[in-house]
Design an enzyme around this catalytic site. Structure first.
Site, PDB file in Angstrom:
ATOM      1  N   LYS A   1       1.031  -0.952   0.353  1.00 37.83           N
ATOM      2  CA  LYS A   1       0.157  -0.005  -0.188  1.00 37.83           C
ATOM      3  C   LYS A   1       1.042   1.568   0.069  1.00 37.83           C
ATOM      4  O   LYS A   1       2.052   1.074   0.189  1.00 37.83           O
ATOM      5  CB  LYS A   1      -0.808  -0.002   1.106  1.00 37.83           C
ATOM      6  CG  LYS A   1      -1.408  -1.310   1.637  1.00 37.83           C
ATOM      7  CD  LYS A   1      -2.938  -1.538   0.106  1.00 37.83           C
ATOM      8  CE  LYS A   1      -3.171  -2.771   0.852  1.00 37.83           C
ATOM      9  NZ  LYS A   1      -4.727  -2.599  -0.060  1.00 37.83           N
TER      10      LYS A   1
ATOM     11  N   HIS B   1      -6.728 -13.142  -7.657  1.00 36.12           N
ATOM     12  CA  HIS B   1      -7.699 -12.270  -6.972  1.00 36.12           C
ATOM     13  C   HIS B   1      -9.001 -12.208  -7.949  1.00 36.12           C
ATOM     14  O   HIS B   1      -8.817 -12.569  -9.219  1.00 36.12           O
ATOM     15  CB  HIS B   1      -6.576 -11.445  -7.317  1.00 36.12           C
ATOM     16  CG  HIS B   1      -7.600  -9.729  -6.073  1.00 36.12           C
ATOM     17  ND1 HIS B   1      -9.226  -9.312  -6.199  1.00 36.12           N
ATOM     18  CD2 HIS B   1      -6.813  -9.941  -5.078  1.00 36.12           C
ATOM     19  CE1 HIS B   1      -9.041  -8.814  -5.190  1.00 36.12           C
ATOM     20  NE2 HIS B   1      -7.935  -8.982  -4.200  1.00 36.12           N
TER      21      HIS B   1
END
Length: 477
Positions: free
Chosen positions: A175, A294
């Site tokens: 992140k 994902h």
């Protein structure tokens, strides 16, 4: 036209529209071991009988159309048609039914999830006679399972490649997910892996944007993981997202990852598509790469209880298409996931044989006939206080992935990784000693804090962070 021809035509074909249930509702049908079985949650329009609605689903997802056609006489509908063979009223819901449909195996191309879904969930979901429709579960017969390669490697081969046993694997999504340069991104990867994590991860929407092109990211991440491996003596990995706008570009990125010698790549299997995912899975098996998948976009499809496709079906499809990891929700984090439902599809991902169990949402017994298993990935809003629950819920064969729960540590990325690794080791040791993680979890973490200032600091930051929202998708009562 001769009189004889006219007579034969009048007997063999009658134009017009007839009710679906006259052809496709067959409650006397005995299912075959080779049939694909589907359980649909059907909400008919007012005035449409459930038998007609279930038959319409069977027809429109197999051989039927809205009117009788001449070419019906050129094939055997009894051999190829789908059949609605049972209907159950959903307890506690008004005008909702579970319609069970059996499809002959010959309707589907071998080894193609794309073709299977095009038939079963193609046009039928827009059918006007239905207010809503949801595919709750599929039974994939062994005869069809055997036409798929499945995951490139599977759980045991992955553990052997990593030389890591007896505990869940630990990961972290880097992140902020967008905006970092490739060099700063690689720095974060190194710090997390050096601190004790097994994996770091590209976020699902990190592909090849102007601020960070894919080749630069791959190079800096490879440098980071090799440096961390050298310093820790552990095998490390970073999920390099190979998802791209074309299959050719996706494979090109996977080839570059293989040339770098990294252990794992990544794909967004729903937005990328099943054809692309299966192609990448085949490449990964042939070239020794693990494949992390994902589920970006899944909640658009699976979150509403009365319409769409349940994630247990998407999970089965992923196991067939191919993936060594798949995100599965956390039960305790920020994302949707009711415990019994989640554990139901986690078993469908990992186990070779799963019995029917309606208490966990499993409508059919599923035999995977030795198709490799998939590691569930728990990710989304989790931190060190969740570690006991995650270890207890998911067990050893899982990946526990802390993004903000690593990078949000007050002392930085590496201490965040240290805190998570120590919390996991403490939970695994306590479990192995016979302690109850569900009852004693907080105490186990507090005890571990005495030996780790990094863990103590993490516990202080996230001690009051909870996500107490009721799940939208819950089991029927």
């Amino acid at each position: 036209m001769s009189p004889q021809t006219e007579t034969k035509a009048s007997v063999g074909f009658k134009a017009g529209v007839k009710e679906y249930k006259l052809t496709y509702y067959t409650p006397e049908y005995q299912t075959k071991d080779t049939d694909i079985l589907a359980a649909f949650r059907v909400t008919p329009q007012p005035g449409v009988p459930p038998e007609e609605a279930g038959a319409a689903v069977a027809a429109e997802s197999s051989t039927g159309t809205w009117t009788t056609v001449w070419t019906d006489g050129l094939t055997s509908l009894d051999r190829y048609k789908g059949r609605c063979y049972r209907i159950e009223r959903v307890v506690g819901e008004k005008d909702q039914y579970i319609a069970y449909v059996a499809y002959p195996l010959d309707l589907f191309e071998e080894g193609s999830v794309t073709n299977m879904f095009t038939s079963i969930v193609g046009n039928v979901f827009g059918f006007k006679a239905l207010r809503a429709l949801r595919l709750e579960d599929l039974r994939i017969p062994p005869a069809y399972v055997k036409t798929f390669q499945g995951p490139p490697h599977g759980i045991q081969v992955e553990r052997d490649k990593l030389n890591k046993y007896g505990r869940p694997l630990l990961g972290c999504t880097i992140k902020p997910k967008l905006g970092l340069s490739a060099k700063n991104y690689g720095r974060a990867v190194y710090e997390c892996l050096r601190g004790g994590l097994d994996f770091t991860k590209d976020d699902e929407n990190v592909n090849s944007q102007p601020f960070m092109r894919w080749r630069d990211r791959f190079l800096f991440c490879a440098e980071a993981l090799y440096k961390a491996q050298t310093e820790t003596g552990e095998i490390k990995g970073h999920y390099l997202n190979a998802t791209a706008g074309t299959c050719e570009e996706m494979i090109k990125r996977a080839v570059f990852a293989r040339e770098l010698g990294v252990p794992i790549v990544m794909h967004d299997y729903l937005t990328g598509g099943f054809t692309a995912n299966t192609s990448l899975a085949h490449y990964c098996r042939d070239n020794g790469l693990l494949l992390h998948t994902h589920r970006a976009m899944h909640a658009v499809i699976d979150r509403q209880k009365n319409h769409g496709i349940h994630f247990r079906v998407l999970a089965k499809a992923l196991r067939m298409s191919g993936g060594d990891h798949i995100h599965s929700g956390t039960v305790v984090g920020k994302l949707e996931g009711e415990r019994d439902i989640t554990l139901g599809f986690v078993d469908l991902l990992r186990d070779d044989f799963v019995e029917q169990d309606r208490s966990r949402g499993i409508y059919f017994t599923q035999d995977w006939v030795s198709l490799p298993g998939v590691l569930p990935v728990a990710s989304g809003g989790i931190h060190v206080w969740h570690m006991p629950a995650l270890t207890e819920i998911f067990g050893d064969d899982s990946v526990l992935q802390f993004g903000g729960g690593t990078l949000g540590h007050p002392w930085g990325n590496a201490p965040g990784a240290v805190a998570n690794r120590l919390a996991l080791e403490a939970c695994v040791q306590a479990r192995n000693e016979g302690r109850d993680l569900a009852q004693e979890g907080n105490e186990i973490i507090r005890e571990a804090c005495k030996w780790s200032p990094e863990l103590a600091a993490a516990c202080q930051v996230w001690k009051e962070i909870v996500f107490n929202f009721a799940a939208v998708d819950v089991l029927d009562k």
